[in-house]
Structure formats: C-alpha cells, structure tokens
Design a protein around this motif. Sequence first.
Motif, mmCIF file in Angstrom:
data_model
loop_
_atom_site.group_PDB
_atom_site.id
_atom_site.type_symbol
_atom_site.label_atom_id
_atom_site.label_comp_id
_atom_site.label_asym_id
_atom_site.label_seq_id
_atom_site.Cartn_x
_atom_site.Cartn_y
_atom_site.Cartn_z
ATOM 1 N N VAL A 130 0.861 -1.174 0.000
ATOM 2 C CA VAL A 130 0.000 0.000 0.000
ATOM 3 C C VAL A 130 0.900 1.226 0.000
ATOM 4 C CG1 VAL A 130 -1.555 1.418 1.401
ATOM 5 C CG2 VAL A 130 -2.043 -1.007 1.072
ATOM 6 N N LEU A 131 0.649 2.121 -0.943
ATOM 7 C CA LEU A 131 1.357 3.391 -1.031
ATOM 8 C C LEU A 131 0.407 4.496 -0.582
ATOM 9 C CD1 LEU A 131 2.753 2.867 -4.646
ATOM 10 C CD2 LEU A 131 4.021 2.495 -2.502
ATOM 11 N N THR A 132 0.917 5.466 0.161
ATOM 12 C CA THR A 132 0.065 6.574 0.570
ATOM 13 C C THR A 132 0.908 7.838 0.683
ATOM 14 O OG1 THR A 132 -1.512 7.388 2.220
ATOM 15 C CG2 THR A 132 0.302 6.026 3.043
ATOM 16 N N GLY A 133 0.350 8.931 0.216
ATOM 17 C CA GLY A 133 1.040 10.214 0.213
ATOM 18 C C GLY A 133 0.297 11.117 -0.741
ATOM 19 N N GLY A 134 0.194 12.389 -0.424
ATOM 20 C CA GLY A 134 -0.588 13.213 -1.334
ATOM 21 C C GLY A 134 -0.503 14.685 -1.072
ATOM 22 N N GLY A 135 -1.310 15.397 -1.841
ATOM 23 C CA GLY A 135 -1.352 16.845 -1.749
ATOM 24 C C GLY A 135 -0.540 17.491 -2.847
ATOM 25 N N THR A 136 0.722 17.085 -2.983
ATOM 26 C CA THR A 136 1.599 17.648 -4.009
ATOM 27 C C THR A 136 2.351 16.522 -4.711
ATOM 28 O OG1 THR A 136 3.566 17.848 -2.603
ATOM 29 C CG2 THR A 136 1.986 19.664 -2.529
ATOM 30 N N GLY A 137 2.873 16.847 -5.895
ATOM 31 C CA GLY A 137 3.652 15.862 -6.632
ATOM 32 C C GLY A 137 4.877 15.411 -5.875
ATOM 33 N N GLY A 138 5.384 16.285 -4.970
ATOM 34 C CA GLY A 138 6.555 15.931 -4.177
ATOM 35 C C GLY A 138 6.340 14.741 -3.272
ATOM 36 N N HIS A 139 5.082 14.459 -2.926
ATOM 37 C CA HIS A 139 4.759 13.264 -2.144
ATOM 38 C C HIS A 139 4.325 12.103 -3.042
ATOM 39 C CE1 HIS A 139 5.160 15.575 1.452
ATOM 40 N NE2 HIS A 139 4.051 16.274 1.274
ATOM 41 N N ILE A 140 3.663 12.426 -4.138
ATOM 42 C CA ILE A 140 3.071 11.384 -4.985
ATOM 43 C C ILE A 140 4.113 10.654 -5.821
ATOM 44 C CG2 ILE A 140 1.391 10.925 -6.821
ATOM 45 C CD1 ILE A 140 0.065 13.673 -5.876
ATOM 46 N N TYR A 141 4.975 11.400 -6.496
ATOM 47 C CA TYR A 141 5.924 10.766 -7.421
ATOM 48 C C TYR A 141 6.936 9.853 -6.726
ATOM 49 C CZ TYR A 141 3.900 13.713 -11.036
ATOM 50 O OH TYR A 141 3.020 14.306 -11.909
ATOM 51 N N PRO A 142 7.444 10.201 -5.528
ATOM 52 C CA PRO A 142 8.312 9.235 -4.833
ATOM 53 C C PRO A 142 7.592 7.933 -4.512
ATOM 54 C CG PRO A 142 8.646 11.420 -3.931
ATOM 55 C CD PRO A 142 7.451 11.517 -4.846
ATOM 56 N N ALA A 143 6.321 8.024 -4.100
ATOM 57 C CA ALA A 143 5.561 6.810 -3.801
ATOM 58 C C ALA A 143 5.421 5.941 -5.041
ATOM 59 C CB ALA A 143 4.179 7.172 -3.254
ATOM 60 N N LEU A 144 5.090 6.564 -6.161
ATOM 61 C CA LEU A 144 4.942 5.806 -7.406
ATOM 62 C C LEU A 144 6.274 5.214 -7.857
ATOM 63 C CD1 LEU A 144 2.469 8.130 -9.343
ATOM 64 C CD2 LEU A 144 1.984 5.865 -8.393
ATOM 65 N N ALA A 145 7.382 5.938 -7.621
ATOM 66 C CA ALA A 145 8.701 5.413 -7.989
ATOM 67 C C ALA A 145 9.048 4.172 -7.173
ATOM 68 C CB ALA A 145 9.765 6.490 -7.795
ATOM 69 N N ILE A 146 8.686 4.173 -5.898
ATOM 70 C CA ILE A 146 8.903 2.982 -5.065
ATOM 71 C C ILE A 146 8.044 1.834 -5.583
ATOM 72 C CG2 ILE A 146 8.617 2.015 -2.741
ATOM 73 C CD1 ILE A 146 9.209 4.907 -1.688
ATOM 74 N N GLY A 147 6.811 2.137 -5.946
ATOM 75 C CA GLY A 147 5.935 1.106 -6.502
ATOM 76 C C GLY A 147 6.475 0.523 -7.792
ATOM 77 N N ARG A 148 7.019 1.378 -8.654
ATOM 78 C CA ARG A 148 7.595 0.893 -9.921
ATOM 79 C C ARG A 148 8.800 -0.011 -9.663
ATOM 80 N NH1 ARG A 148 6.386 6.076 -11.863
ATOM 81 N NH2 ARG A 148 8.493 6.845 -11.478
ATOM 82 N N GLU A 149 9.598 0.343 -8.672
ATOM 83 C CA GLU A 149 10.762 -0.494 -8.344
ATOM 84 C C GLU A 149 10.311 -1.857 -7.833
ATOM 85 O OE1 GLU A 149 14.867 -1.480 -7.780
ATOM 86 O OE2 GLU A 149 13.804 0.014 -8.998
ATOM 87 N N ALA A 150 9.242 -1.876 -7.020
ATOM 88 C CA ALA A 150 8.706 -3.152 -6.532
ATOM 89 C C ALA A 150 8.241 -4.015 -7.692
ATOM 90 C CB ALA A 150 7.556 -2.895 -5.560
ATOM 91 N N GLU A 151 7.562 -3.423 -8.657
ATOM 92 C CA GLU A 151 7.090 -4.178 -9.821
ATOM 93 C C GLU A 151 8.243 -4.656 -10.689
ATOM 94 O OE1 GLU A 151 2.691 -2.259 -10.656
ATOM 95 O OE2 GLU A 151 4.455 -1.167 -11.361
ATOM 96 N N ARG A 152 9.311 -3.850 -10.762
ATOM 97 C CA ARG A 152 10.481 -4.255 -11.544
ATOM 98 C C ARG A 152 11.194 -5.434 -10.892
ATOM 99 N NH1 ARG A 152 15.865 -3.835 -11.977
ATOM 100 N NH2 ARG A 152 16.073 -2.835 -9.941
#
Length: 372
Positions: free
Chosen positions: A4-26
């Motif tokens: 589960v990824l959580t973080g929001g409000g600004t891209g500064g919180h969102i994009y790091p979460a998505l990058a961690i998710g992409r690494e997990a999928e890789r």
Amino acid sequence: MRIVLTGGGTGGHIYPALAIGREAERRDPGSELLYIGTKRGLESRIVPERGVRFESIDITGIRRSLSLENVRTALRFVRGVRRAKSLLREFRPDAVVGTGGYVCGPVVYAAAKLGIPTLLHEQNVVPGLTNKFLSRYADAVAVSFADSKPHFARVKSVEYAGNPCATAILGGDPIRGYASLGLSPGTRFVLIVGGSRGAQTLNRAAGEAAAKLVGLPDVHFVFASGERYYEELKAEIDRIADPAVASRLHVKPYISNMAEVLAATSLVVGRAGASFIAEFAALGVPAIYVPSPNVTNNHQQANAESVVRVGGGMMILERELTGAKLYEAVAGIMGDESRRVKMAEAAKSIGMPEAAGVIYDQLQRIVRRART
C-alpha cells in the motif's frame, strides 16, 4: 509483494511513492499495489493515470493555530483510520509505505495498529508534521538527505537512501529531448521550471533576464511556465524585439518528457523541491535554486543549502530575485564552462540514482523481520 502506497497533496509526495511502486514491480513482477489518497489531491488524477488502483479517504490537515476546524479534522482522522483499516484488511498488504502529506496520517497509523510493517520516506531535509508524528509508529524511515537523520533519532531503522525520483529519471535520451524542443543536438540551453504548476515570480524574473541574452549568443532559454502562466509569459517573451534573442526563447506550458529534456539540459533554474533536486543531482545537472518561501518550515531553502554546500548549485532567495541578478548568475555559469562542469560533477557526487532500490531493500527487511 503486496504494497500500500500513501502520500498526497503535491507531486513531491506522490511521485516518490509511485517510484517505489515501480521499483517493486520491476524487482518482483508479481507485486500488487494499492494507493490510498484523497479525492481532492493531485493523486486522485495522477495515480489512476499510471494504472495503479486508487482508493480515497476523507482527511484534512491540522491548522497550526487553535481552531474549531481542528476539532473537525480530529473527527475526520478517526473516521479516516476506520476507513483505512477496512481497506487494509481487504487488501492484506505485506507493507505500507508513506511518503508524506496529511493523508498518510490515518493510513500509516491504521497499519501500525494492525501490525502491518510500515516505512516512511522523508523527501526534505526538515521533516513535515505528519512524518514527525508517524515516526513513533513506523518500523523504518528512509531519508533523502543525510541531514535529516537526526530528526528520526528514536526510530530503530533509519537509512540515508536518497529520493526514488532519482531512479525514475534515469535513461532519458538527450537526442529525443533536443528534438522535442525543436533544438539541434548539442544546443546549450537553460531550463527554467517552477514545478508542475509553474511559479509566476520565477517566470517574470526569467523573462526579464531573457531580454539580456544578447550577451550569451549561443545559449537558449527553455521555459516550462505552468499552464496557468503560459499565455502571460508567452506574451511577455513575444515583446522582446531583438530577433537574435527572440529566436532562442522557447516557452512550453508543461514538459511531459522531463527525463529526456533534463538529459540534454546544461543548467536548470528552478525551485528546490526534494524530487527536483534528486533528479538534477542524479543526472549531474547544475542548478540555480530559488526556494519557494510558501512552504512549511521553509524546507526548500534547507534543501537547496545542502546542494550549495557541496558546490552543486547556487541559491537566490525569492525576496532578492530580479531579472538582472538572475541573468548575472546564469551568465557566470554558462559563460565559464569549466565552472559549469565542476558544478555538474559536484551535483552528481550527491546524486543517488539507486535510491528506489535501496528503499525497496529496506522494505523487504522489515517485512522479513515481521514474519520471523
């Protein structure tokens, strides 16, 4: 791994979460992701566009002064924890990753109470209120800057990992970057970018500086103005009469292929958000930072200072920013290639392109520990 990824409000919180998710999928193609955010935040649009399942909770931030609204926020927090627990029980994650923003509060707290391993990622030198509060419940914290570690002295596992956006920015093709801007390969250009929404003060100063480009005959300016400031800046740039200068000015409302453009960039002028700094450093791009004064704890200035200390950039405070001062700074770097290269090397020395992998390894360790 189910995350589960959580973080929001600004891209500064969102994009790091998505990058961690992409690494997990890789690393584990069988990984499953769930992102929990708010309907009002940018994450409600960005996350589904990336093909990640999105669920929302209703939560707002605490105000720093005594207010009746804080009582309502406390009630929303309680309801948010209840909703988060329901989502977590249904998804059954192996771990929860929080990257900041008030939505993290009820989600990470609920995970800790359910015994689910939790990891926080702090992007800025000075931690935000939410991550400070949650650190007492988290199993691990990863920080983008070494200067952040003392703020989490009571957490058992704190790792200087860098920002996972540094990993996501790698691999951009500079030739494609030049082509997308209509420039010939090898063209020297300065990228002016005020974040995904733009920065009016920065645009105006850069527009004033652009008029002086006659003194740098081989340098182009590329403006990423932000959608809401595009027409205003374009009109200002069009008023520059000298055709030798005007032909070297390029205004874009938004740059969607930032990895490719940054790979071709000679110098950046921009804000000092943690994700931006991570990207610039990973690619070895020197920068002139103009920290936003409108952020909690003035954290962008602290971020910029960490780069300036090693010689990877310079800083101009917004209250001191003028077109003349900005041009002087740009000319001092672009007019001295040996200085620009030294700054690039210094920036790259603190870049951490492996950040997403380091955080994923840390995540795996806390999950294994929970299973033993």
